[in-house]
Design a protein around this motif. Structure first.
Motif, PDB file in Angstrom:
ATOM      1  N   LEU A 190      -1.151   8.056  -5.747  1.00 33.92           N
ATOM      2  CA  LEU A 190      -1.302   9.382  -5.150  1.00 33.92           C
ATOM      3  C   LEU A 190      -0.143  10.296  -5.564  1.00 33.92           C
ATOM      4  CD1 LEU A 190      -3.362  10.685  -3.263  1.00 33.92           C
ATOM      5  CD2 LEU A 190      -1.897  10.081  -1.364  1.00 33.92           C
ATOM      6  N   GLY A 191      -0.499  11.500  -6.038  1.00 35.87           N
ATOM      7  CA  GLY A 191       0.506  12.464  -6.460  1.00 35.87           C
ATOM      8  C   GLY A 191       0.881  12.378  -7.930  1.00 35.87           C
ATOM      9  N   ARG A 192       0.397  11.367  -8.624  1.00 35.92           N
ATOM     10  CA  ARG A 192       0.738  11.174 -10.037  1.00 35.92           C
ATOM     11  C   ARG A 192      -0.409  11.613 -10.941  1.00 35.92           C
ATOM     12  NH1 ARG A 192       3.748   5.324 -10.046  1.00 35.92           N
ATOM     13  NH2 ARG A 192       5.471   5.960  -8.718  1.00 35.92           N
ATOM     14  N   LEU A 193      -0.099  11.715 -12.217  1.00 39.80           N
ATOM     15  CA  LEU A 193      -1.121  12.044 -13.207  1.00 39.80           C
ATOM     16  C   LEU A 193      -1.997  10.828 -13.473  1.00 39.80           C
ATOM     17  CD1 LEU A 193       0.915  14.105 -15.824  1.00 39.80           C
ATOM     18  CD2 LEU A 193      -0.597  14.958 -14.023  1.00 39.80           C
ATOM     19  N   VAL A 194      -3.281  11.083 -13.670  1.00 42.28           N
ATOM     20  CA  VAL A 194      -4.223  10.009 -13.986  1.00 42.28           C
ATOM     21  C   VAL A 194      -5.127  10.453 -15.127  1.00 42.28           C
ATOM     22  CG1 VAL A 194      -4.238   8.964 -11.682  1.00 42.28           C
ATOM     23  CG2 VAL A 194      -5.847  10.807 -12.203  1.00 42.28           C
ATOM     24  N   LYS A 195      -5.643   9.483 -15.832  1.00 44.00           N
ATOM     25  CA  LYS A 195      -6.628   9.719 -16.888  1.00 44.00           C
ATOM     26  C   LYS A 195      -7.811   8.820 -16.573  1.00 44.00           C
ATOM     27  CE  LYS A 195      -7.042   9.962 -21.875  1.00 44.00           C
ATOM     28  NZ  LYS A 195      -6.344   9.766 -23.149  1.00 44.00           N
ATOM     29  N   ILE A 196      -8.993   9.436 -16.425  1.00 43.35           N
ATOM     30  CA  ILE A 196     -10.167   8.723 -15.927  1.00 43.35           C
ATOM     31  C   ILE A 196     -11.340   8.929 -16.875  1.00 43.35           C
ATOM     32  CG2 ILE A 196     -11.813   8.610 -13.995  1.00 43.35           C
ATOM     33  CD1 ILE A 196      -9.463   9.764 -12.278  1.00 43.35           C
ATOM     34  N   LYS A 197     -12.126   7.885 -17.038  1.00 44.49           N
ATOM     35  CA  LYS A 197     -13.386   7.979 -17.775  1.00 44.49           C
ATOM     36  C   LYS A 197     -14.484   7.662 -16.774  1.00 44.49           C
ATOM     37  CE  LYS A 197     -15.873   6.118 -21.735  1.00 44.49           C
ATOM     38  NZ  LYS A 197     -15.870   5.093 -22.781  1.00 44.49           N
ATOM     39  N   GLY A 236      -5.749  14.676 -14.781  1.00 45.93           N
ATOM     40  CA  GLY A 236      -5.140  15.582 -13.818  1.00 45.93           C
ATOM     41  C   GLY A 236      -4.297  14.821 -12.821  1.00 45.93           C
ATOM     42  N   ARG A 237      -3.930  15.512 -11.751  1.00 49.81           N
ATOM     43  CA  ARG A 237      -3.097  14.918 -10.710  1.00 49.81           C
ATOM     44  C   ARG A 237      -3.965  14.408  -9.574  1.00 49.81           C
ATOM     45  NH1 ARG A 237       1.976  14.828 -10.712  1.00 49.81           N
ATOM     46  NH2 ARG A 237       2.136  16.577 -12.145  1.00 49.81           N
ATOM     47  N   LEU A 238      -3.752  13.166  -9.179  1.00 45.44           N
ATOM     48  CA  LEU A 238      -4.493  12.552  -8.077  1.00 45.44           C
ATOM     49  C   LEU A 238      -3.947  13.105  -6.770  1.00 45.44           C
ATOM     50  CD1 LEU A 238      -6.590  10.421  -7.240  1.00 45.44           C
ATOM     51  CD2 LEU A 238      -4.757   8.739  -7.264  1.00 45.44           C
ATOM     52  N   ASP A 287       0.854  -1.192   0.000  1.00 45.82           N
ATOM     53  CA  ASP A 287       0.000   0.000   0.000  1.00 45.82           C
ATOM     54  C   ASP A 287       0.885   1.234   0.000  1.00 45.82           C
ATOM     55  OD1 ASP A 287      -2.314   1.548   0.001  1.00 45.82           O
ATOM     56  OD2 ASP A 287      -3.209   0.480   1.668  1.00 45.82           O
ATOM     57  N   GLY A 288       0.266   2.381  -0.198  1.00 45.28           N
ATOM     58  CA  GLY A 288       0.956   3.659  -0.132  1.00 45.28           C
ATOM     59  C   GLY A 288       1.572   4.084  -1.445  1.00 45.28           C
ATOM     60  N   PRO A 289       1.830   5.387  -1.571  1.00 45.11           N
ATOM     61  CA  PRO A 289       2.371   5.918  -2.826  1.00 45.11           C
ATOM     62  C   PRO A 289       3.846   5.581  -3.012  1.00 45.11           C
ATOM     63  CG  PRO A 289       2.176   7.669  -1.199  1.00 45.11           C
ATOM     64  CD  PRO A 289       1.579   6.433  -0.587  1.00 45.11           C
TER      65      PRO A 289
END
Length: 154
Positions: free
Chosen positions: A98-105, A114-116, A44-46
């Motif tokens: 956490l803290g990274r870029l994500v792409k969500i639908k 955006g950034r999580l 777990d964890g970033p």
């Protein structure tokens, strides 16, 4: 003695726990030259899994697989991680990103990139275009982490 993927995964998870790792995915191909692919990840964890830790896990998994003897024939073992652009499904996956870029639908808002910045068991918060957007996990159709080239060192 042939063992199920679930049995192998459970056994490996017990051994990997001392490294604070777990089996994210285990795949066994069939055929003339079977392949056992084990993706390991932090429990777990970033943060990412350092290459040296993957190397240690690979040696440990190899030893455990020798003891388990899961296939009746010889096979090739590959150990790695889910990668930088991984599919996000569970709350743990989002916490790891956490803290990274994500792409969500999503079901209601369409696509969000955006950034999580925050994760709970029921929703995530993404900073997109300077605004924070809370997205319920139940409304997410698909999500992936993205490589952030703006964060690379020169």
């Amino acid at each position: 003695m042939k063992k199920s993927v679930e049995d192998i995964t459970q056994h490996l998870n017990q051994s990997l726990a001392e490294l604070e790792l777990m089996v994210e995915k285990l795949t066994i191909t069939k055929g003339k030259n079977p392949l056992v692919i084990v993706d390991v990840d932090k429990i777990d964890g970033p943060g990412s899994v350092p290459g040296t830790l993957v190397e240690t896990a690979s040696r440990l998994i190899s030893q455990e697989m020798d003891e388990l003897d899961p296939l009746p024939t010889a096979y090739t073992l590959e150990v790695g991680t889910p990668g930088a652009e991984r599919e996000l499904i569970t709350p743990r996956h989002y916490r790891r990103t956490l803290g990274r870029l994500v792409k969500i639908k999503t079901k209601t808002e369409g696509r969000v990139s955006g950034r999580l910045i925050e994760v709970t068991d029921t929703q995530i918060t993404v900073e997109a275009s300077g605004k924070e957007r809370q997205i319920p996990l139940e409304s997410i159709l698909s999500a992936r982490s993205r490589v952030d080239l703006s964060q690379t060192e020169e």
